[in-house]
Design an enzyme around this catalytic site. Structure first.
Site, PDB file in Angstrom:
ATOM      1  N   PHE A 264       0.849  -1.192   0.000  1.00  0.00           N
ATOM      2  CA  PHE A 264       0.000   0.000   0.000  1.00  0.00           C
ATOM      3  C   PHE A 264       0.892   1.252   0.000  1.00  0.00           C
ATOM      4  O   PHE A 264       1.844   1.337   0.787  1.00  0.00           O
ATOM      5  CB  PHE A 264      -0.903  -0.025   1.230  1.00  0.00           C
ATOM      6  CG  PHE A 264      -1.988   1.006   1.206  1.00  0.00           C
ATOM      7  CD1 PHE A 264      -3.149   0.782   0.483  1.00  0.00           C
ATOM      8  CD2 PHE A 264      -1.848   2.196   1.891  1.00  0.00           C
ATOM      9  CE1 PHE A 264      -4.164   1.735   0.454  1.00  0.00           C
ATOM     10  CE2 PHE A 264      -2.854   3.155   1.862  1.00  0.00           C
ATOM     11  CZ  PHE A 264      -4.013   2.924   1.142  1.00  0.00           C
TER      12      PHE A 264
ATOM     13  N   ASP B 207       2.224  -4.988   8.587  1.00  0.00           N
ATOM     14  CA  ASP B 207       1.015  -4.187   8.520  1.00  0.00           C
ATOM     15  C   ASP B 207      -0.175  -5.144   8.405  1.00  0.00           C
ATOM     16  O   ASP B 207      -0.242  -5.942   7.463  1.00  0.00           O
ATOM     17  CB  ASP B 207       1.063  -3.232   7.324  1.00  0.00           C
ATOM     18  CG  ASP B 207      -0.079  -2.230   7.357  1.00  0.00           C
ATOM     19  OD1 ASP B 207      -1.169  -2.583   7.854  1.00  0.00           O
ATOM     20  OD2 ASP B 207       0.113  -1.089   6.880  1.00  0.00           O
TER      21      ASP B 207
ATOM     22  N   TYR C   2     -10.677   0.917  10.722  1.00  0.00           N
ATOM     23  CA  TYR C   2     -11.933   1.155   9.987  1.00  0.00           C
ATOM     24  C   TYR C   2     -12.236   0.125   8.920  1.00  0.00           C
ATOM     25  O   TYR C   2     -13.231   0.223   8.240  1.00  0.00           O
ATOM     26  CB  TYR C   2     -11.952   2.570   9.374  1.00  0.00           C
ATOM     27  CG  TYR C   2     -10.732   2.954   8.568  1.00  0.00           C
ATOM     28  CD1 TYR C   2     -10.571   2.503   7.263  1.00  0.00           C
ATOM     29  CD2 TYR C   2      -9.750   3.780   9.101  1.00  0.00           C
ATOM     30  CE1 TYR C   2      -9.463   2.856   6.516  1.00  0.00           C
ATOM     31  CE2 TYR C   2      -8.639   4.146   8.359  1.00  0.00           C
ATOM     32  CZ  TYR C   2      -8.491   3.682   7.065  1.00  0.00           C
ATOM     33  OH  TYR C   2      -7.395   4.032   6.334  1.00  0.00           O
ATOM     34  N   LYS C   3     -11.362  -0.865   8.754  1.00  0.00           N
ATOM     35  CA  LYS C   3     -11.616  -1.906   7.744  1.00  0.00           C
ATOM     36  C   LYS C   3     -12.377  -3.052   8.407  1.00  0.00           C
ATOM     37  O   LYS C   3     -13.523  -2.888   8.790  1.00  0.00           O
ATOM     38  CB  LYS C   3     -10.301  -2.323   7.103  1.00  0.00           C
ATOM     39  CG  LYS C   3      -9.725  -1.191   6.244  1.00  0.00           C
ATOM     40  CD  LYS C   3      -8.324  -1.449   5.743  1.00  0.00           C
ATOM     41  CE  LYS C   3      -7.854  -0.233   4.922  1.00  0.00           C
ATOM     42  NZ  LYS C   3      -6.401  -0.235   4.721  1.00  0.00           N
TER      43      LYS C   3
ATOM     44  N   ARG D 256     -12.256  -5.106  -6.916  1.00  0.00           N
ATOM     45  CA  ARG D 256     -11.983  -5.709  -5.605  1.00  0.00           C
ATOM     46  C   ARG D 256     -13.260  -6.015  -4.861  1.00  0.00           C
ATOM     47  O   ARG D 256     -14.147  -5.166  -4.779  1.00  0.00           O
ATOM     48  CB  ARG D 256     -11.205  -4.708  -4.751  1.00  0.00           C
ATOM     49  CG  ARG D 256      -9.737  -4.934  -4.680  1.00  0.00           C
ATOM     50  CD  ARG D 256      -9.020  -3.966  -3.760  1.00  0.00           C
ATOM     51  NE  ARG D 256      -9.814  -3.006  -3.001  1.00  0.00           N
ATOM     52  CZ  ARG D 256      -9.414  -2.447  -1.862  1.00  0.00           C
ATOM     53  NH1 ARG D 256      -8.254  -2.795  -1.327  1.00  0.00           N
ATOM     54  NH2 ARG D 256     -10.150  -1.556  -1.257  1.00  0.00           N
TER      55      ARG D 256
HETATM   56  C1  LIG Z   1      -5.777   0.954   4.536  1.00  0.00           C
HETATM   57  C2  LIG Z   1      -4.320   0.890   4.692  1.00  0.00           C
HETATM   58  C3  LIG Z   1      -3.613   1.930   5.293  1.00  0.00           C
HETATM   59  C4  LIG Z   1      -4.334   3.182   5.728  1.00  0.00           C
HETATM   60  O1  LIG Z   1      -3.512   4.083   6.368  1.00  0.00           O
HETATM   61  P1  LIG Z   1      -4.158   5.380   7.041  1.00  0.00           P
HETATM   62  O2  LIG Z   1      -3.076   5.963   7.820  1.00  0.00           O
HETATM   63  O3  LIG Z   1      -5.359   4.937   7.814  1.00  0.00           O
HETATM   64  O4  LIG Z   1      -4.638   6.272   5.932  1.00  0.00           O
HETATM   65  C5  LIG Z   1      -2.248   1.782   5.467  1.00  0.00           C
HETATM   66  N1  LIG Z   1      -1.623   0.657   5.065  1.00  0.00           N
HETATM   67  C6  LIG Z   1      -2.272  -0.359   4.463  1.00  0.00           C
HETATM   68  C7  LIG Z   1      -1.541  -1.583   4.047  1.00  0.00           C
HETATM   69  C8  LIG Z   1      -3.638  -0.269   4.248  1.00  0.00           C
HETATM   70  O5  LIG Z   1      -4.288  -1.256   3.646  1.00  0.00           O
END
Ligand SMILES: *Cc1c(COP(=O)(O)O)cnc(C)c1O
Length: 429
Positions: free
Chosen positions: A133, A203, A228-229, A388
């Site tokens: 990401f 992560d 939030y996921k 997705r």
């Molecule tokens: C969703 C996601 C994020 C989100 O980071 P924020 O700081 O909440 O914007 C970070 N890393 C990964 C791998 C994600 O899937």
């Protein structure tokens, strides 16, 4: 291979006998919507609105500043963290819910680099995956510039060889890839990294609440993840951070704010880090958002008497497996290829489909029919555009999967996705 393709009736029967079926009643979902985007923003628990209203009208409105103690506001990051710990194989007192994933990554990656500089100063590389990401890569890139490290980006299948070259100080990976839904073997990669003298930062954005995770079992070093996921904490919910207890007290994290102080209300001019994970807090945390995240976690912990993450995982694999089977059979010839691994051991809780043309419009046409997934653009070279679909066993059933594929079939068979209205791009999808 010769087993017949499941029918809608088969799926309805599976739903009737689903031991996790009752968990769906915990969520408020609009009628007519099949929500396949819980991997991006989890659905809203029914309990959240009342809990947040209570925090506003009673705790804030009536008890005012006394609520830091009387309502336990001050310890909420730890209490929510302890609930998260149960989902990721961490111990009590090892996780705090705080800040964002990006910010927490900055903290742990900084700590990892401090450790590496001391223990293995000749190793000057952070290794990650090219398709990680972007925010993870940006944070790593910024830290590399600051500390004189190199960020090496490789394909998943090249990680092994890159580690064995012996230059890696920190291996930073997202456990389940956000684009492809491919899952790494955390224990094996952590063991290999350690054997090569590298630390690991995981992560768990697409893992916590989605797949069983065993941080302690894998002897991982650091982890962060998203609220939030799959944790259903609501838009912009606080994230979380875990550090293995063998490391927590070795270093200050760089955002040494007063909430990470050993005695914040002594108001001393000098910093003295709190023991354990508490030092990974920075400043005052968002109590209303933490209250909502607490409700999200309760929806997952409600599965504990029914088998917990193992039971959720079984159903998740059954749902994603069913989706792939139906796509292969009912959507044959429509140019949709399955990107996500068929092998259960390599798959998270989502399925990604690639198409050389029209992926964005197809997703929009599906959304117009109440089937909400999302679109991720490819880079135009090595990566294709992706459709997705996230599968959250807490609130999805087998018939939902069947109907979603049926809607996709109708969109493709009719060519409806070619209508101009489905090609209009929005800033956020
Ligand atoms: C969703 C996601 C994020 C989100 O980071 P924020 O700081 O909440 O914007 C970070 N890393 C990964 C791998 C994600 O899937």
């Amino acid at each position: 291979m010769n087993t017949p393709v499941p029918t809608l009736q088969d799926c309805e029967l599976l739903d009737q006998h689903d031991p996790l079926r009752a968990l769906r009643a915990q969520f408020e979902l609009p009628p007519g919507v099949i929500y396949l985007d819980g991997n991006s923003l989890g659905a809203m628990p029914r309990s959240t609105a009342a809990r947040v209203a209570q925090a506003i009208t009673h705790e804030w409105g009536q008890d005012l500043i006394r609520s830091w103690n009387s309502a336990g506001w001050f310890t909420l990051p730890q209490r929510v963290g302890d609930k998260i710990a149960r989902l990721i194989g961490a111990g009590e007192g090892e996780v705090v819910a705080a800040d964002s994933t990006s910010i927490n990554l900055y903290k742990v990656l900084s700590a990892a680099l401090q450790m590496a500089a001391k223990d293995a100063p000749e190793k000057r590389t952070i290794l990650s995956e090219r398709s990680n990401f972007p925010t993870d890569l940006y944070i790593a890139e910024a830290l590399c510039r600051q500390h004189g490290y190199t960020l090496e980006l490789v394909q998943a299948e090249e990680i092994d060889a890159a580690l064995r070259r012996g230059q890696v100080a920190v291996l930073m990976l997202t456990h389940v890839n956000y684009r492809s839904g491919t899952m790494h073997d955390m224990a094996a990669l952590t063991a290999l990294a350690h054997a090569q003298g590298a630390l690991t930062v995981w992560d768990l954005a697409h893992s916590a609440g989605a797949v069983p995770v065993d941080l302690r079992g894998a002897a991982a070093d650091f982890a962060v993840g998203c609220g939030y996921k799959y944790l259903n904490g609501g838009p912009g919910a606080p994230a979380f951070v875990w550090v293995h207890p063998r490391h927590t007290d070795r270093f200050w994290q760089p955002l040494a704010g007063w909430w990470g102080h050993a005695a914040p209300f002594a108001f001393t001019p000098d910093y003295r880090p709190a023991p354990g994970i508490t030092r990974y807090q920075c400043g005052t945390q968002p109590i209303l958002s933490l209250s909502a995240l607490d409700c999200g976690l309760d929806t997952l912990l409600a599965a504990e008497p029914l088998g917990g993450m193992a039971a959720l995982r079984r159903k998740s694999l059954a749902l994603t497996g069913l989706f792939m089977r139906l796509v292969r059979t009912r959507l044959h010839g429509h140019g949709l290829s399955i990107v996500t691994p068929e092998d259960d051991a390599l798959r998270g809780s989502q399925v990604s489909l690639a198409r050389s043309e029209g992926a964005y419009a197809i997703v929009q046409a599906l959304i117009a029919r109440g089937v909400i997934g999302d679109f991720r653009a490819g880079d135009g070279a090595t990566e294709a555009d992706i459709l997705r679909f996230g599968f959250t066993p807490l609130y999805l059933g087998y018939a939902d999967v069947w109907h979603a594929v049926e809607q996709l079939r109708e969109v493709m068979d009719s060519g409806q996705w070619r209508e101009a209205r489905f090609s209009q791009q929005h800033a956020v999808t």
